[in-house]
Design an enzyme around this catalytic site. Sequence first.
Site, PDB file in Angstrom:
ATOM      1  CE  LYS A 100      -0.251   2.028   4.435  1.00 47.74           C
ATOM      2  NZ  LYS A 100       0.794   1.347   5.114  1.00 47.74           N
ATOM      3  CE  LYS A 107       4.869   1.660   7.603  1.00 49.64           C
ATOM      4  NZ  LYS A 107       3.851   1.062   6.765  1.00 49.64           N
TER       5      LYS A 107
HETATM    6  P1  ADP Z   1       1.481  -0.022   8.953  1.00 46.19           P
HETATM    7  O1  ADP Z   1       0.539  -1.078   9.436  1.00 46.19           O
HETATM    8  O2  ADP Z   1       1.222   1.336   9.493  1.00 46.19           O
HETATM    9  O3  ADP Z   1       1.675  -0.044   7.460  1.00 46.19           O
HETATM   10  P2  ADP Z   1       3.827  -1.630   9.642  1.00 46.19           P
HETATM   11  O4  ADP Z   1       3.480  -2.411  10.855  1.00 46.19           O
HETATM   12  O5  ADP Z   1       3.847  -2.323   8.344  1.00 46.19           O
HETATM   13  O6  ADP Z   1       2.893  -0.349   9.608  1.00 46.19           O
HETATM   14  O7  ADP Z   1       5.252  -0.895   9.830  1.00 46.19           O
HETATM   15  C1  ADP Z   1       5.485  -0.098  10.949  1.00 46.19           C
HETATM   16  C2  ADP Z   1       6.365  -0.874  11.925  1.00 46.19           C
HETATM   17  O8  ADP Z   1       7.687  -1.007  11.379  1.00 46.19           O
HETATM   18  C3  ADP Z   1       6.597  -0.216  13.254  1.00 46.19           C
HETATM   19  O9  ADP Z   1       5.560  -0.527  14.156  1.00 46.19           O
HETATM   20  C4  ADP Z   1       7.957  -0.790  13.682  1.00 46.19           C
HETATM   21  O10 ADP Z   1       7.766  -1.813  14.635  1.00 46.19           O
HETATM   22  C5  ADP Z   1       8.539  -1.412  12.435  1.00 46.19           C
HETATM   23  N1  ADP Z   1       9.914  -1.049  12.092  1.00 46.19           N
HETATM   24  C6  ADP Z   1      10.807  -1.916  11.571  1.00 46.19           C
HETATM   25  N2  ADP Z   1      11.967  -1.327  11.316  1.00 46.19           N
HETATM   26  C7  ADP Z   1      11.837  -0.033  11.674  1.00 46.19           C
HETATM   27  C8  ADP Z   1      12.708   1.098  11.626  1.00 46.19           C
HETATM   28  N3  ADP Z   1      13.936   1.006  11.143  1.00 46.19           N
HETATM   29  N4  ADP Z   1      12.231   2.293  12.057  1.00 46.19           N
HETATM   30  C9  ADP Z   1      10.983   2.395  12.541  1.00 46.19           C
HETATM   31  N5  ADP Z   1      10.113   1.348  12.605  1.00 46.19           N
HETATM   32  C10 ADP Z   1      10.519   0.151  12.173  1.00 46.19           C
END
Ligand code: ADP
Length: 318
Positions: free
Chosen positions: A215, A277
């Site tokens: 997404k 992201k």
């Molecule tokens: P969303 O559901 O909002 O798309 P995701 O769960 O897929 O989010 O991704 C966000 C998560 O990524 C955060 O909750 C965190 O635990 C994880 N994450 C992994 N690596 C990192 C990083 N380098 N910096 C920040 N967050 C990270």
Amino acid sequence: MSERTVIALGGNAISPAGKAGTAPEQTANLHRAMAQVAELVAEGYTDLVLTHGNGPQVGNVLIKNDLARDVVPPVPLDWCVAQTQATIGFTIANTLSFELQQRGIERPVVPVVSRVLVSRDDPAFQEPTKPIGPYLNDPVEIARRRDAGEDLVEVEGRGWRRVVPSPRPLACVDRPAVDLLLADGAIVIANGGGGIPVVDDGDGPLHGIEAVIDKDLAGSLLAKEIGAATFAILTDVPGVAVAYGTPDQRWLEEVSVEELRGYEVAGEFTVGSMAPKVAAVREFVDRSGGRGMVAALDDARDALHGTAGTRVIRGHDG
Ligand code: ADP
Ligand code: MG
């Protein structure tokens, strides 16, 4: 400030972690998120497109598919995405309209059932990586799925899980509709769940295909296609960190495309969560010259003002 803004909302904005995700729970969670979004509109971010994840919701549709497969025909994955675009789109439109009215703003909020073009030649179709649906532990069920041609991977300590291809989004098929709606003053919800994946075989209508598009990458592409000035990914952490989860963890504030690329190459970001992201925001900034950011949902306003979250900028030679 009447420049176009695209905001991507993560699954956590919709389905609260640790809860069953009943319709009232999801509605309440989205309502909270839409109160934040309405504030942004009131502040002048009026040309707005929202996109959203759908992981837990698609997972639930797939479970229904499986449990009811002897009673009603299972529906393909592209239909599952379409269904979740509709239910989440409805809930966003309904709660955001209300929050806007509370602030004296009368604007149509229009969810678009949106298709995104992918290629059958995408290498992702040779190597499915995106886990979807429930964890499986029943050997009979696992065997049945293997026989049915599903790809499964074992997740340490949790069981087996279906994986599907996650091809790159190539074009937003319904972008012209989004443009028309924006030009007429609507707030648009588009590319939910990464969009309904379709391929063009040149033999008739586009074909839906068994895949899931990320997404954040689909949001990035849409932001570029509609000429957005800003692409913001709102999630459940304050931004992008290096050395995430270690004692050396450091949140990035303002970071150039080049510096970010370096961290990506060094493997700083988790595949399937933060890595897409970062790639999505970096590609948007690199290709369009607009502003890109990753921030916590609750910090949305500050992030757009440049005082919170991770903001990606073009480097000196960019
Ligand atoms: P969303 O559901 O909002 O798309 P995701 O769960 O897929 O989010 O991704 C966000 C998560 O990524 C955060 O909750 C965190 O635990 C994880 N994450 C992994 N690596 C990192 C990083 N380098 N910096 C920040 N967050 C990270
Ligand atoms: Mg998540």
